[in-house]
Design a protein around this motif. Sequence first.
Motif, PDB file in Angstrom:
ATOM      1  N   THR A 107       0.841  -1.216   0.000  1.00  0.00           N
ATOM      2  CA  THR A 107       0.000   0.000   0.000  1.00  0.00           C
ATOM      3  C   THR A 107       0.859   1.243   0.000  1.00  0.00           C
ATOM      4  OG1 THR A 107      -1.760  -1.170   1.201  1.00  0.00           O
ATOM      5  CG2 THR A 107      -1.813   1.235   1.234  1.00  0.00           C
ATOM      6  N   GLN A 108       1.973   1.223   0.730  1.00  0.00           N
ATOM      7  CA  GLN A 108       2.895   2.364   0.728  1.00  0.00           C
ATOM      8  C   GLN A 108       3.356   2.683  -0.698  1.00  0.00           C
ATOM      9  OE1 GLN A 108       6.034   1.238   3.400  1.00  0.00           O
ATOM     10  NE2 GLN A 108       4.918   1.866   5.238  1.00  0.00           N
ATOM     11  N   LYS A 109       3.722   1.642  -1.420  1.00  0.00           N
ATOM     12  CA  LYS A 109       4.203   1.845  -2.808  1.00  0.00           C
ATOM     13  C   LYS A 109       3.103   2.431  -3.681  1.00  0.00           C
ATOM     14  CE  LYS A 109       7.442  -2.055  -2.557  1.00  0.00           C
ATOM     15  NZ  LYS A 109       7.774  -3.427  -3.056  1.00  0.00           N
ATOM     16  N   LYS A 110       1.887   1.927  -3.536  1.00  0.00           N
ATOM     17  CA  LYS A 110       0.776   2.438  -4.339  1.00  0.00           C
ATOM     18  C   LYS A 110       0.472   3.899  -4.004  1.00  0.00           C
ATOM     19  CE  LYS A 110      -1.597  -2.021  -4.935  1.00  0.00           C
ATOM     20  NZ  LYS A 110      -2.813  -2.814  -4.604  1.00  0.00           N
ATOM     21  N   LEU A 111       0.531   4.231  -2.727  1.00  0.00           N
ATOM     22  CA  LEU A 111       0.230   5.613  -2.320  1.00  0.00           C
ATOM     23  C   LEU A 111       1.286   6.577  -2.810  1.00  0.00           C
ATOM     24  CD1 LEU A 111      -1.006   4.913   1.328  1.00  0.00           C
ATOM     25  CD2 LEU A 111      -2.403   5.758  -0.563  1.00  0.00           C
ATOM     26  N   LEU A 112       2.554   6.173  -2.736  1.00  0.00           N
ATOM     27  CA  LEU A 112       3.630   7.063  -3.172  1.00  0.00           C
ATOM     28  C   LEU A 112       3.720   7.172  -4.691  1.00  0.00           C
ATOM     29  CD1 LEU A 112       6.487   6.225  -0.628  1.00  0.00           C
ATOM     30  CD2 LEU A 112       5.015   8.240  -0.698  1.00  0.00           C
ATOM     31  N   SER A 113       3.048   6.286  -5.413  1.00  0.00           N
ATOM     32  CA  SER A 113       3.044   6.362  -6.880  1.00  0.00           C
ATOM     33  C   SER A 113       1.938   7.264  -7.412  1.00  0.00           C
ATOM     34  CB  SER A 113       2.879   4.963  -7.467  1.00  0.00           C
ATOM     35  OG  SER A 113       1.562   4.457  -7.225  1.00  0.00           O
TER      36      SER A 113
END
Length: 315
Positions: free
Chosen positions: A307-313
């Motif tokens: 989820t962190q990766k998706k949010l930062l993208s």
Amino acid sequence: MKNTPWLVIGAGAIGLFWACKLEELGYKVHLVYRSENPGKKITLESLTNENGDQQITVSKHKIKSVAASELTDTYDKVLLCTKSFDLKNAFLQVAQHITDDANIACLCNGIGAQEELQNALSENQTLWAGTTSEGVLKIEPNHIKHTGLGDTYFGEWQPSIPAKAFPIDGLTVTNIHQRMIEKLAVNAVINPITAIFSIHNGDILNDEFKPLVNATLSELASVFSHPKFSYADQSQHLTPENLKNRVNTIAQLTRLNRSSMHEDIRLQRQTENSFISGFLLNNSPIDLPIQQLLYNGVAFPEQREETQKKLLSIT
């Protein structure tokens, strides 16, 4: 009425803070704790003075602390400072000690728990829903730090005619539902982002989080401006620019603080996710993909890294 004591329920950071504030205002205070007994004296360490300038002061406050089962007195003024999911049950544990015409106030995050509590009150008891932007950290069971100045307001959850006044001067507002939506909007940005990324409130202002924050604010503004949103009458003014100013101000004022959701995850406690992002997802007339990601990032630890990766993208 000032001669009768306030019953403060909840010995978390906000409960301890308000026990101290009420004692400073000249009220007797009885504090109900659940798991950690703060003892007879609470230490309040303030990092800012009333002008917002840095100035460390330490004060000691003599507060009677008891478990709910130890109560013997009757109270006509109650302040519940619990998590949203605990609000109703916390009241029911002490209900037999509350007068039939009591003023019952609550300070908790999100929306939904207030209506549950209202339904548990008797006809002549008045529920005062409250919001606060004070920054407070709990250091030990009897030691708190006031890390950022903020405002606190209370309003009748079900407005009466004529309108009543809150037992403490200067805290009454007639538009409490609007203020709660405004607080919910701030919480729906700061709380999940700081919790998912394990950062302080002020860190959301860093460049790496700006695209995520701006996209979250834009999505929220789309909900609040929608005519079919359940609180549309109280939220039309929450434009992206308005929301940005509110979030930036609170993040700056409480920059040294860790959000309650951040602390709940760090300490592996239940969060108020269902009353913040969950409330928005359940009441929005449109899809909220970013709030859904934020909700999932808090609710499902095993998905947090992805989820962190998706949010930062998000751009």
